[in-house]
Motif scaffolding. Structure first.
Motif, PDB file in Angstrom:
ATOM      1  N   GLU A  18      31.360   0.176  12.974  1.00  0.00           N
ATOM      2  CA  GLU A  18      30.474   1.018  13.779  1.00  0.00           C
ATOM      3  C   GLU A  18      30.063   2.258  12.983  1.00  0.00           C
ATOM      4  N   GLY A  19      29.151   3.014  13.598  1.00  0.00           N
ATOM      5  CA  GLY A  19      28.909   4.361  13.124  1.00  0.00           C
ATOM      6  C   GLY A  19      27.631   4.614  12.376  1.00  0.00           C
ATOM      7  N   LEU A  20      27.671   5.621  11.522  1.00  0.00           N
ATOM      8  CA  LEU A  20      26.493   6.216  10.893  1.00  0.00           C
ATOM      9  C   LEU A  20      25.835   5.278   9.885  1.00  0.00           C
ATOM     10  N   LEU A  21      24.584   4.925  10.193  1.00  0.00           N
ATOM     11  CA  LEU A  21      23.784   4.093   9.300  1.00  0.00           C
ATOM     12  C   LEU A  21      22.411   4.740   9.170  1.00  0.00           C
ATOM     13  N   LEU A  22      21.981   4.970   7.933  1.00  0.00           N
ATOM     14  CA  LEU A  22      20.685   5.594   7.681  1.00  0.00           C
ATOM     15  C   LEU A  22      19.594   4.551   7.506  1.00  0.00           C
ATOM     16  N   PHE A  23      18.363   4.920   7.881  1.00  0.00           N
ATOM     17  CA  PHE A  23      17.169   4.103   7.670  1.00  0.00           C
ATOM     18  C   PHE A  23      16.098   4.984   7.042  1.00  0.00           C
TER      19      PHE A  23
ATOM     20  N   GLU B 182       0.847  -1.191   0.000  1.00  0.00           N
ATOM     21  CA  GLU B 182       0.000   0.000   0.000  1.00  0.00           C
ATOM     22  C   GLU B 182       0.884   1.243   0.000  1.00  0.00           C
ATOM     23  N   PRO B 183       0.462   2.302  -0.693  1.00  0.00           N
ATOM     24  CA  PRO B 183       1.244   3.547  -0.686  1.00  0.00           C
ATOM     25  C   PRO B 183       1.345   4.108   0.730  1.00  0.00           C
ATOM     26  N   LEU B 184       2.493   4.719   1.027  1.00  0.00           N
ATOM     27  CA  LEU B 184       2.712   5.313   2.342  1.00  0.00           C
ATOM     28  C   LEU B 184       2.114   6.706   2.439  1.00  0.00           C
ATOM     29  N   ALA B 185       1.642   7.033   3.627  1.00  0.00           N
ATOM     30  CA  ALA B 185       1.164   8.392   3.869  1.00  0.00           C
ATOM     31  C   ALA B 185       2.286   9.295   4.340  1.00  0.00           C
ATOM     32  N   GLU B 186       3.350   8.706   4.930  1.00  0.00           N
ATOM     33  CA  GLU B 186       4.422   9.508   5.507  1.00  0.00           C
ATOM     34  C   GLU B 186       5.753   8.793   5.344  1.00  0.00           C
ATOM     35  N   HIS B 187       6.779   9.554   4.996  1.00  0.00           N
ATOM     36  CA  HIS B 187       8.117   8.998   4.909  1.00  0.00           C
ATOM     37  C   HIS B 187       8.862   9.217   6.214  1.00  0.00           C
ATOM     38  N   ILE B 188       9.776   8.285   6.519  1.00  0.00           N
ATOM     39  CA  ILE B 188      10.573   8.337   7.737  1.00  0.00           C
ATOM     40  C   ILE B 188      12.044   8.322   7.354  1.00  0.00           C
ATOM     41  N   TYR B 189      12.845   9.147   8.030  1.00  0.00           N
ATOM     42  CA  TYR B 189      14.274   9.217   7.792  1.00  0.00           C
ATOM     43  C   TYR B 189      14.967   9.309   9.155  1.00  0.00           C
ATOM     44  N   LEU B 190      15.898   8.398   9.418  1.00  0.00           N
ATOM     45  CA  LEU B 190      16.619   8.486  10.686  1.00  0.00           C
ATOM     46  C   LEU B 190      18.044   7.978  10.527  1.00  0.00           C
ATOM     47  N   MET B 191      18.884   8.337  11.500  1.00  0.00           N
ATOM     48  CA  MET B 191      20.256   7.867  11.534  1.00  0.00           C
ATOM     49  C   MET B 191      20.494   7.126  12.844  1.00  0.00           C
ATOM     50  N   LEU B 192      21.244   6.015  12.750  1.00  0.00           N
ATOM     51  CA  LEU B 192      21.595   5.188  13.895  1.00  0.00           C
ATOM     52  C   LEU B 192      23.109   5.180  14.050  1.00  0.00           C
ATOM     53  N   ASN B 193      23.580   5.202  15.294  1.00  0.00           N
ATOM     54  CA  ASN B 193      24.994   4.953  15.563  1.00  0.00           C
ATOM     55  C   ASN B 193      25.132   3.463  15.812  1.00  0.00           C
ATOM     56  N   LYS B 194      25.468   2.735  14.751  1.00  0.00           N
ATOM     57  CA  LYS B 194      25.526   1.279  14.825  1.00  0.00           C
ATOM     58  C   LYS B 194      26.709   0.820  15.677  1.00  0.00           C
ATOM     59  N   PRO B 195      26.462  -0.058  16.639  1.00  0.00           N
ATOM     60  CA  PRO B 195      27.578  -0.628  17.405  1.00  0.00           C
ATOM     61  C   PRO B 195      28.205  -1.801  16.668  1.00  0.00           C
ATOM     62  N   ALA B 196      29.434  -2.162  17.045  1.00  0.00           N
ATOM     63  CA  ALA B 196      30.067  -3.355  16.488  1.00  0.00           C
ATOM     64  C   ALA B 196      29.322  -4.595  16.969  1.00  0.00           C
ATOM     65  N   GLY B 197      29.404  -5.679  16.194  1.00  0.00           N
ATOM     66  CA  GLY B 197      28.769  -6.932  16.575  1.00  0.00           C
ATOM     67  C   GLY B 197      27.305  -7.021  16.227  1.00  0.00           C
ATOM     68  N   CYS B 198      26.865  -6.149  15.322  1.00  0.00           N
ATOM     69  CA  CYS B 198      25.447  -6.064  14.969  1.00  0.00           C
ATOM     70  C   CYS B 198      25.317  -6.145  13.442  1.00  0.00           C
TER      71      CYS B 198
ATOM     72  N   ASP C 230       9.010  -2.389  11.404  1.00  0.00           N
ATOM     73  CA  ASP C 230       8.158  -2.904  10.336  1.00  0.00           C
ATOM     74  C   ASP C 230       7.945  -1.908   9.194  1.00  0.00           C
ATOM     75  N   THR C 231       8.412  -0.680   9.376  1.00  0.00           N
ATOM     76  CA  THR C 231       8.138   0.339   8.363  1.00  0.00           C
ATOM     77  C   THR C 231       9.389   0.947   7.743  1.00  0.00           C
ATOM     78  N   ILE C 232      10.593   0.556   8.196  1.00  0.00           N
ATOM     79  CA  ILE C 232      11.822   1.127   7.637  1.00  0.00           C
ATOM     80  C   ILE C 232      12.834   0.021   7.342  1.00  0.00           C
ATOM     81  N   TYR C 233      13.856   0.371   6.576  1.00  0.00           N
ATOM     82  CA  TYR C 233      14.932  -0.559   6.272  1.00  0.00           C
ATOM     83  C   TYR C 233      16.237   0.218   6.170  1.00  0.00           C
ATOM     84  N   PRO C 234      17.392  -0.440   6.344  1.00  0.00           N
ATOM     85  CA  PRO C 234      18.676   0.252   6.274  1.00  0.00           C
ATOM     86  C   PRO C 234      18.991   0.713   4.860  1.00  0.00           C
ATOM     87  N   VAL C 235      19.669   1.846   4.762  1.00  0.00           N
ATOM     88  CA  VAL C 235      20.154   2.352   3.477  1.00  0.00           C
ATOM     89  C   VAL C 235      21.600   1.891   3.339  1.00  0.00           C
ATOM     90  N   GLY C 236      21.822   0.848   2.551  1.00  0.00           N
ATOM     91  CA  GLY C 236      23.160   0.284   2.438  1.00  0.00           C
ATOM     92  C   GLY C 236      23.500  -0.580   3.639  1.00  0.00           C
TER      93      GLY C 236
END
Length: 237
Positions: A107-112, A56-72, A94-100
């Motif tokens: 570690e470090g900057l990972l976008l979703f 189904e088409p989304l009503a709203e987009h989500i953008y976030l950044m995570l500081n990924k730890p090692a071992g994940c 259930d509504t987002i996925y990693p970018v790359g």
């Protein structure tokens, strides 16, 4: 609209994931499996399913950044039960996925996001989006080794493009050194393999910047939403 774009803009999966799913008959239009990428659909009348879920088409987009730890692991799920980045965004998983991707120990900057066009723009090689890493390596590479990295070296996936390399620090006993590395490619384990190619294995690796977006002081394992200004800047890259 092309099928991959429609599914990506729904937030269920990225275009890349959709293309891979075609061969396993996980994508259907009006109940029929679609095996070839690029299939056109009518968004008003066609019924699309991805891995058994109605798209189904989304009503709203989500953008976030995570500081990924090692071992994940950077994946939506792992059949061996290992920790994944999705556990760190459990309230939104259930509504987002990693970018790359960042590999297991990086570690470090990972976008979703759930915006397929946003993810596509950042991942497609033609846009040459710069990514900055802090790299700790064994030993102290000589100047000629650093120059090789700047010009490009050959790794398992081919020759790397020229990189920006700056020495940040050398340990007192010269057993290790820290560098800042800027690349615009996304070859698998690229930074690790680059330094391995010049004889200095990576001890620790952390991504701290994508385009103009910096990790800053975001705590490890935590995430924050991007501001409208940050989203606009990334879309212009």
């Amino acid at each position: 609209m092309r099928l991959e774009k429609y599914i990506a803009t729904s937030g269920i999966a990225s275009r890349r994931s959709v293309k891979k799913a075609h061969s396993s008959r996980c994508v259907t239009v009006n109940g029929e499996p679609v095996l070839v990428p690029g299939h056109p659909i009518n968004v008003e009348t066609d019924s699309v399913e991805f891995e058994g879920k109605q798209v189904e088409p989304l009503a709203e987009h989500i953008y976030l950044m995570l500081n990924k730890p090692a071992g994940c692991l950077t994946t939506r799920s792992d059949e061996r039960g290992r920790p994944t980045v999705m556990e760190l965004v459990a309230d939104l998983r259930d509504t987002i996925y990693p970018v790359g991707r960042l590999d297991l120990e990086t570690e470090g900057l990972l976008l979703f996001t759930n915006d397929g066009d946003f993810a596509y723009r950042l991942l497609h090689p033609s846009h040459e989006v710069e990514k900055t890493y802090l790299v700790w390596v064994k030993g102290v590479p000589r100047d000629d080794a650093i120059q090789r990295l700047r010009q490009g070296v050959t790794i398992s996936s081919g020759a790397t493009a020229p990189a920006k390399i700056k020495r940040v620090k050398v340990s007192k006993d010269s057993a290790s050194a820290k560098f800042e590395v800027v690349i615009h490619e996304g070859k698998k384990r690229q930074v690790r393999l680059m330094f391995k190619a010049v004889g200095h294995p990576v001890i620790r690796l952390k991504r701290v910047r994508i385009g103009n977006l910096r990790l800053g002081n975001l705590p490890s394992g935590q995430y924050r939403f991007l501001s409208p200004e940050e989203i606009s800047e990334l879309m212009l890259l």
